[in-house]
Design a protein around this motif. Structure first.
Motif, short mmCIF file in Angstrom:
data_model
loop_
_atom_site.label_atom_id
_atom_site.label_comp_id
_atom_site.label_asym_id
_atom_site.label_seq_id
_atom_site.Cartn_x
_atom_site.Cartn_y
_atom_site.Cartn_z
N LYS A 144 23.08 6.55 1.68
CA LYS A 144 21.64 6.79 1.83
C LYS A 144 20.89 5.48 2.02
CE LYS A 144 17.76 9.13 -0.41
NZ LYS A 144 17.35 9.91 -1.61
N TRP A 145 21.26 4.47 1.25
CA TRP A 145 20.58 3.18 1.33
C TRP A 145 20.89 2.45 2.63
CZ3 TRP A 145 20.69 0.42 -4.09
CH2 TRP A 145 19.98 1.21 -5.00
N THR A 146 22.16 2.45 3.01
CA THR A 146 22.55 1.71 4.22
C THR A 146 21.97 2.34 5.48
OG1 THR A 146 24.63 2.96 4.26
CG2 THR A 146 24.66 0.77 3.23
N GLN A 147 21.82 3.66 5.48
CA GLN A 147 21.20 4.30 6.64
C GLN A 147 19.71 3.99 6.72
OE1 GLN A 147 22.20 8.46 6.24
NE2 GLN A 147 24.01 8.27 7.53
N LYS A 148 19.08 3.92 5.58
CA LYS A 148 17.64 3.69 5.55
C LYS A 148 17.27 2.21 5.63
CE LYS A 148 13.49 5.07 2.98
NZ LYS A 148 12.99 5.78 1.77
N TYR A 149 18.08 1.36 4.99
CA TYR A 149 17.77 -0.07 4.92
C TYR A 149 18.89 -0.91 5.53
CZ TYR A 149 14.59 1.82 1.38
OH TYR A 149 13.65 2.55 0.71
N GLY A 150 19.48 -0.44 6.61
CA GLY A 150 20.60 -1.16 7.21
C GLY A 150 20.22 -2.57 7.66
N SER A 151 19.09 -2.69 8.33
CA SER A 151 18.65 -4.01 8.80
C SER A 151 18.34 -4.94 7.63
CB SER A 151 17.42 -3.87 9.70
OG SER A 151 16.33 -3.31 8.99
N THR A 152 17.89 -4.37 6.52
CA THR A 152 17.58 -5.19 5.35
C THR A 152 18.85 -5.80 4.76
OG1 THR A 152 15.70 -3.75 4.86
CG2 THR A 152 16.47 -5.20 3.10
N PHE A 153 19.94 -5.02 4.71
CA PHE A 153 21.21 -5.54 4.21
C PHE A 153 21.67 -6.73 5.04
CE2 PHE A 153 21.33 -1.57 1.95
CZ PHE A 153 22.12 -1.82 0.84
N ILE A 154 21.59 -6.60 6.38
CA ILE A 154 22.01 -7.68 7.25
C ILE A 154 21.06 -8.88 7.12
CG2 ILE A 154 22.47 -8.35 9.64
CD1 ILE A 154 24.46 -6.43 8.43
N GLY A 155 19.76 -8.60 6.99
CA GLY A 155 18.80 -9.69 6.82
C GLY A 155 19.05 -10.47 5.53
N ILE A 156 19.37 -9.75 4.46
CA ILE A 156 19.66 -10.41 3.18
C ILE A 156 20.92 -11.27 3.31
CG2 ILE A 156 20.40 -10.01 0.80
CD1 ILE A 156 18.56 -7.57 0.77
N ALA A 157 21.95 -10.74 3.97
CA ALA A 157 23.19 -11.51 4.16
C ALA A 157 22.93 -12.77 4.98
CB ALA A 157 24.24 -10.64 4.84
N SER A 158 22.10 -12.65 6.02
CA SER A 158 21.76 -13.81 6.83
C SER A 158 21.01 -14.86 6.01
CB SER A 158 20.91 -13.37 8.02
OG SER A 158 20.45 -14.49 8.76
N MET A 159 20.08 -14.43 5.20
CA MET A 159 19.32 -15.35 4.37
C MET A 159 20.22 -16.05 3.35
SD MET A 159 16.10 -14.51 1.85
CE MET A 159 17.17 -13.48 0.82
N LEU A 160 21.13 -15.28 2.73
CA LEU A 160 22.04 -15.87 1.75
C LEU A 160 22.99 -16.87 2.40
CD1 LEU A 160 22.89 -12.67 -0.34
CD2 LEU A 160 21.48 -14.60 -1.05
N ASP A 161 23.45 -16.57 3.61
CA ASP A 161 24.31 -17.53 4.32
C ASP A 161 23.54 -18.81 4.64
OD1 ASP A 161 26.47 -15.90 4.23
OD2 ASP A 161 26.60 -15.49 6.38
N ALA A 162 22.28 -18.66 5.03
CA ALA A 162 21.47 -19.84 5.33
C ALA A 162 21.26 -20.69 4.08
CB ALA A 162 20.13 -19.42 5.92
N ILE A 163 21.00 -20.04 2.94
CA ILE A 163 20.82 -20.79 1.69
C ILE A 163 22.13 -21.47 1.29
CG2 ILE A 163 20.29 -20.57 -0.77
CD1 ILE A 163 18.45 -18.25 -0.06
#
Length: 241
Positions: free
Chosen positions: A128-147
């Motif tokens: 349910k979360w990944t379908q609704k907030y899929g782009s958010t999961f990828i955005g968080i991963a991108s931000m964490l990789d950058a940090i």
């Protein structure tokens, strides 16, 4: 004749695949750099009392600390916070090296968090979360990789600029940066590239979701228009919206 089967299963986007693999491989390099005692090594032919060191371990060969009032010999490899190094702990661990340890520890925490976020999105858990907030999961991963990339950059920059200080290890000209430091540098570039790829995937997913909403709204509006005209067709006029 055998019938050819057509694979209609969705393909994993290149940015997501490459970013995920890059994050995983970079994490391996980070863990190896974090745990291995080969950041700084002395040339074997110099027979220096200092042998090698990592973030958490130092190795000496019959080393006597010049400012130590007792004739104590440090020999072998030990954990930096061990009892054997208690008397020279302040000398072994200056403020800049503690900063490197802190940056590496933060980088390890952030990279593991990024792997968790990517794994949840790839496995669609929770669905349910990944379908609704899929782009958010990828955005968080991108931000964490950058940090993480930023933490790695600070680690290698500070260590590379301070490891030959003459007030630290004796005979600094006899030492060289070894493969553990190289793994940290590779990890820095890997996380930077993975952050960029995942960010591009984050943008693509948001655009797809936006187009999907627009298509759904347009289809709903056209259906309502046809239905309204059908109802009014029994009368004298047909009204279009």
């Amino acid at each position: 004749m055998k019938e050819k089967t057509i694979d209609n299963s969705p393909k994993t986007p290149f940015n997501l695949l490459a970013g995920s693999i890059g994050t995983f491989i970079s994490s391996i390099f980070l863990v190896m750099a974090f745990s291995s005692p080969y950041w700084l090594v002395s040339w074997h032919s110099t027979y220096s009392p200092f042998m090698k060191m990592g973030l958490w371990e130092f190795c000496f060969r019959h080393f006597r600390f010049p400012s130590f009032q007792f004739d104590e010999v440090f020999d072998g490899c030990n954990y930096i916070f061990s009892f054997e190094y208690k008397r020279i702990w302040e000398w072994l661990l200056p403020a800049w090296l503690m900063a490197v340890q802190a940056f590496m520890t933060l980088g390890l925490i952030f990279c593991l968090s990024s792997l968790i976020s990517i794994s949840m999105y790839l496995t669609r858990w929770p669905l349910k979360w990944t379908q609704k907030y899929g782009s958010t999961f990828i955005g968080i991963a991108s931000m964490l990789d950058a940090i993480t990339s930023g933490c790695m950059f600070l680690s290698v920059a500070v260590f590379g600029g301070q490891c030959w200080r003459r007030d630290w290890l004796l005979y600094p000209n006899y030492n060289y940066l070894s493969w553990s430091y190289g793994f940290a540098v590779i990890s820095f570039f890997g996380f930077a590239l993975s952050a960029y790829l995942l960010y591009q995937e984050h943008i693509d997913v948001k655009e797809q979701k936006k187009r999907g909403k627009e298509f759904s709204n347009a289809d709903a509006n056209s259906t309502w228009t046809r239905f309204t005209c059908l109802r009014l067709s029994y009368g004298l006029a047909c009204v279009f919206f």
